[in-house]
Write an enzyme that holds these catalytic residues in place. Structure first.
Site, short mmCIF file in Angstrom:
data_model
loop_
_atom_site.label_atom_id
_atom_site.label_comp_id
_atom_site.label_asym_id
_atom_site.label_seq_id
_atom_site.Cartn_x
_atom_site.Cartn_y
_atom_site.Cartn_z
CB VAL A 68 -17.58 -0.38 -0.26
CG1 VAL A 68 -16.91 -1.21 0.84
CG2 VAL A 68 -17.99 -1.28 -1.43
CE LYS B 85 -12.02 1.73 -9.72
NZ LYS B 85 -11.13 0.74 -9.05
CE1 TYR C 282 -13.05 5.14 -8.78
CE2 TYR C 282 -15.36 4.66 -9.26
CZ TYR C 282 -14.19 4.39 -8.57
OH TYR C 282 -14.16 3.37 -7.65
CG ASP D 118 -2.10 0.94 1.07
OD1 ASP D 118 -3.23 0.44 0.97
OD2 ASP D 118 -1.90 2.18 1.02
CB ILE D 119 0.59 4.65 -1.29
CG1 ILE D 119 1.60 5.78 -1.54
CG2 ILE D 119 -0.75 5.18 -0.77
CD1 ILE D 119 1.18 6.75 -2.62
CB SER E 158 -16.22 0.81 -9.69
OG SER E 158 -17.28 1.66 -9.29
#
Length: 279
Positions: free
Chosen positions: A187, A158, A154, A34-35, A141
């Protein structure tokens, strides 16, 4: 999952953390990234505290191809090829085309599309050469299935990872590698509360009601994680995490004209919200 070597990106929080925890509890040997270094450390500590196995964990930006390549080299030298690769890391920005700036488009494509591609480039070919089969999981998504308002940038990313997954689904089948596309709706993750709404006042009563409604219908990251593991087990290509998205996508395909009318009305409604803020 038991004894499988599993890579999970975005493991510091949200869906990534919940999936890492679920896979660890199921007996997977985890490779996490992860960043967010601090969040990743918390995930690793929690999994190990619960008796799970983390073979490797490192914080870096998946948009950095050289960093992904260097990490892959270390992982393969120490542990060989993997069994399951999960591209979960992602980010989000919503806005109308006149408000979105180039940086927003670039960031969506860099993180949500090129990041997973960097991972695929480095980890999937060794799986193919190993000849043991395996699984590739990409998180798209609902915005990769449906034309949601304000989601152009976005959705560019996706829909892109959806296209990659559609092709690899068939290309990798001959190698015994299954491909799974996760298509979450709402979510309840940190991303929901931090999503950038370009050109929008988040404190506007109408916008707050909209985001509260979104959150109210959100499922938990743990629910999504369980759906992902179940989808792999059952060899589902499309992994839904809520009924509304499953129904919406079915409806869009079966009733194209009504779908178009609903999407136009939804877009117009969102545009009125925006206009009301600037009037």
């Amino acid at each position: 999952m038991r004894d499988a070597k599993v890579l999970i990106t975005g493991a510091a929080s949200g869906i990534g953390r919940a999936t890492a925890q679920a896979a660890g509890a199921a007996g997977a040997k985890l490779i996490l990234t992860d960043i967010d270094a601090a969040g990743l450390d918390e995930t690793v500590a929690g999994i190990r505290r619960d008796g799970g196995v983390v073979l490797a964990a490192e914080a870096f930006d998946i948009t950095d191809y050289d960093a992904v390549t260097a990490f892959a080299k270390k992982v393969h030298e120490a542990h060989g090829s993997l069994d399951v690769v999960m591209n979960i890391a992602g980010t989000s920005a919503w806005g109308t085309v006149e408000n979105l700036e180039h940086k927003h488009w670039q960031r969506m494509v860099d993180v949500n599309l090129m990041g997973p591609i960097h991972v695929i480039e480095n980890f999937v070919p060794p799986m193919v050469r190993a000849g043991r089969g395996g699984s590739l999981v990409n998180v798209s998504s609902a915005a990769g299935l449906l034309a949601l308002p304000w989601h152009a940038a976005y959705s560019a990313s996706k829909y892109g990872i959806r296209g990659v997954s559609e092709v690899l689904r068939f290309d990798l089948d001959q190698h015994g590698i299954s491909v799974h596309l996760v298509v979450p709706g709402a979510v309840d993750t940190p991303l929901v509360h931090s999503v950038e709404l370009v050109g929008v006042d988040r404190e506007s009563p109408k916008i707050r009601r909209l985001t509260e409604s979104f959150t109210k219908h959100a499922v938990s990251p743990e629910h999504v994680a369980a759906s992902i593991l179940r989808g792999i087990e059952r060899n589902r290509f499309l992994i839904y995490t809520s009924f509304d998205i499953r129904f919406g996508y079915w409806w869009a395909r079966k009733f194209a004209l009504p779908y178009e009318i609903v999407m136009r009305r939804a877009s117009a409604r969102f545009s009125r919200l925006l206009a009301a803020q600037h009037s």
